[in-house]
Design a protein around this motif. Structure first.
Motif, PDB file in Angstrom:
ATOM      1  N   VAL A   1       0.827  -1.204   0.000  1.00 34.22           N
ATOM      2  CA  VAL A   1       0.000   0.000   0.000  1.00 34.22           C
ATOM      3  C   VAL A   1       0.869   1.265   0.000  1.00 34.22           C
ATOM      4  CG1 VAL A   1      -1.599   1.344   1.417  1.00 34.22           C
ATOM      5  CG2 VAL A   1      -2.008  -1.086   1.034  1.00 34.22           C
ATOM      6  N   LEU A   2       1.968   1.234   0.760  1.00 35.55           N
ATOM      7  CA  LEU A   2       2.823   2.422   0.857  1.00 35.55           C
ATOM      8  C   LEU A   2       3.720   2.581  -0.372  1.00 35.55           C
ATOM      9  CD1 LEU A   2       3.882   2.131   4.612  1.00 35.55           C
ATOM     10  CD2 LEU A   2       2.456   3.947   3.606  1.00 35.55           C
ATOM     11  N   GLY A   3       4.100   1.452  -0.963  1.00 30.59           N
ATOM     12  CA  GLY A   3       4.987   1.508  -2.124  1.00 30.59           C
ATOM     13  C   GLY A   3       6.458   1.593  -1.751  1.00 30.59           C
ATOM     14  N   TYR A   4       6.790   1.383  -0.492  1.00 32.01           N
ATOM     15  CA  TYR A   4       8.198   1.334  -0.079  1.00 32.01           C
ATOM     16  C   TYR A   4       8.344   0.446   1.140  1.00 32.01           C
ATOM     17  CZ  TYR A   4       6.325   5.197   2.762  1.00 32.01           C
ATOM     18  OH  TYR A   4       5.545   5.976   3.580  1.00 32.01           O
ATOM     19  N   SER A   5       9.587   0.134   1.516  1.00 30.11           N
ATOM     20  CA  SER A   5       9.771  -0.787   2.645  1.00 30.11           C
ATOM     21  C   SER A   5       9.651  -0.081   3.978  1.00 30.11           C
ATOM     22  CB  SER A   5      11.141  -1.474   2.632  1.00 30.11           C
ATOM     23  OG  SER A   5      11.787  -1.283   1.457  1.00 30.11           O
ATOM     24  N   VAL A   6       9.192  -0.833   4.970  1.00 27.90           N
ATOM     25  CA  VAL A   6       9.111  -0.289   6.317  1.00 27.90           C
ATOM     26  C   VAL A   6      10.086  -1.048   7.207  1.00 27.90           C
ATOM     27  CG1 VAL A   6       6.725   0.516   6.188  1.00 27.90           C
ATOM     28  CG2 VAL A   6       7.172  -1.833   6.842  1.00 27.90           C
TER      29      VAL A   6
END
Ligand code: AMP
Ligand code: MG
Length: 325
Positions: free
Chosen positions: A199-204
């Motif tokens: 959903v965010l389009g990047y790693s957390v």
């Protein structure tokens, strides 16, 4: 039996009077109080035997109420709330003035979520405010996933427990800190890292399990009475046999690939194949092995992907060092 409209009304009256209510959510059962009533919030810590420095989660009825409880809503928080609420995702944001410090363990941040359970949502809308609730268990022990578990954990101390059936997710919410530059997972849970990243389009960032593995660093939590020993999956059967010979009443959480294997143990639970079913059943399995009189549980960690990350985190914490009795 599922809570009726009258039960919800009684629960609202209890909350308004500063009392505590056991309530179902999709993750685990909570012990709820009026989030804005400092004395009631402090009663939660007392009843759980939880140190008052451990912050609680504020439950709200809908994402459009989020602004009322926090100082500001960063873009990433809005995106995550829109996508995952109601659901097993808790967002940590800057504390709004409405939230007493008692609920945040003195922190200037607050954890908020909208639970995905019809009884919890009915209670929240009838109450009309926030309900702060940690899991409804004694501090450090296994979280309750049925109304009966809550009664066993807290006894008559909690006058009213709303029954909403067994919890569907079975492990706690994923806690994501959205106060920094990049969202960070503080605790893995019912929403997977993979779903968040999609959903965010990047790693957390995720807390590495190696942090949890450092001996002495994380005292046990989510723990049954029985000691929990973790070994590689292929060593579970042999480890159980060794412990049995040492005189333990051994309980085993048998990994699915070993289903049907002969295990010399006091009690054996063959784990479900699907990670969702494993997560849903995890705390019930641990309670069951306790009830059967096991004093040692042999288990192994699932692969740390999807819900496996939350399951592995809980097992590692359950196996953590115990405080002296
Ligand atoms: P429980 O509902 O018993 O699982 O406990 C609530 C969880 O939320 C605990 O793990 C807390 O540490 C976490 N939590 C609540 N508020 C905050 C906060 N402001 N910052 C970080 N973690 C929080
Ligand atoms: Mg808890």
């Amino acid at each position: 039996m599922t809570a009726t409209a009258e039960d919800i009304e009684r629960a609202v009256a209890v909350l308004r009077a500063g009392g505590l209510v056991g309530l179902p959510t999709e993750t685990v059962y909570g012990l709820g109080a009026n989030a804005e009533d400092t004395a009631a919030v402090m009663r939660i810590f007392e009843m759980k035997g939880r140190p008052p420095s451990h912050p609680l989660i504020v439950h709200i009825a809908a994402s459009d109420e989020l602004d009322d409880w926090v100082e500001e809503v960063p873009r990433a928080a809005r995106v995550l709330a829109d996508r995952f609420w109601p659901g097993p995702l808790t967002l940590v944001l800057r504390r709004g003035r409405r939230v007493p410090l008692a609920a945040t363990g003195g922190l200037e941040t607050v954890a908020v979520r909208v639970p995905d359970h019809p009884v919890a949502l009915a209670l929240l809308s009838a109450f009309g405010g926030g309900i702060t609730a940690p899991s409804a268990n004694r501090f450090g022990s296994v979280s309750p996933t049925t109304a009966n578990d809550v009664r066993v954990e807290l006894g008559d101390g909690v006058g009213l427990v709303l029954d909403g059936g067994p919890c569907e997710v079975g492990v706690e919410s994923t806690i994501v800190d959205v106060t920094g530059e990049v969202p960070a997972i503080l605790r893995p849970g019912g929403v997977t890292r993979e779903d968040l990243e999609a959903v965010l389009g990047y790693s957390v960032a995720v807390p590495s399990t190696s942090d949890v593995r450092v001996p002495g660093q994380h005292p046990s939590h989510y723990a049954p009475r029985a000691r929990v020993v973790l070994v590689e999956p292929e060593k579970v059967v042999a480890e159980a046999e060794i412990a049995r010979k040492e005189g333990y009443q051994v309980g085993v959480l048998l990994p699915p690939p070993l289903a049907g294997a002969t295990v010399e143990a006091h009690a054996v639970v063959t784990l479900p194949d699907s990670p969702a079913a494993y997560a849903q059943g995890l705390y019930g399995f641990l309670r069951e092995l306790d009830q059967q009189g096991c004093d040692l549980i042999v288990a192994s960690l699932p692969a740390e992907e999807g819900l496996g990350l939350a399951i592995a985190n809980r097992l590692l914490r359950a196996a953590g060092p115990r405080p002296p009795a």
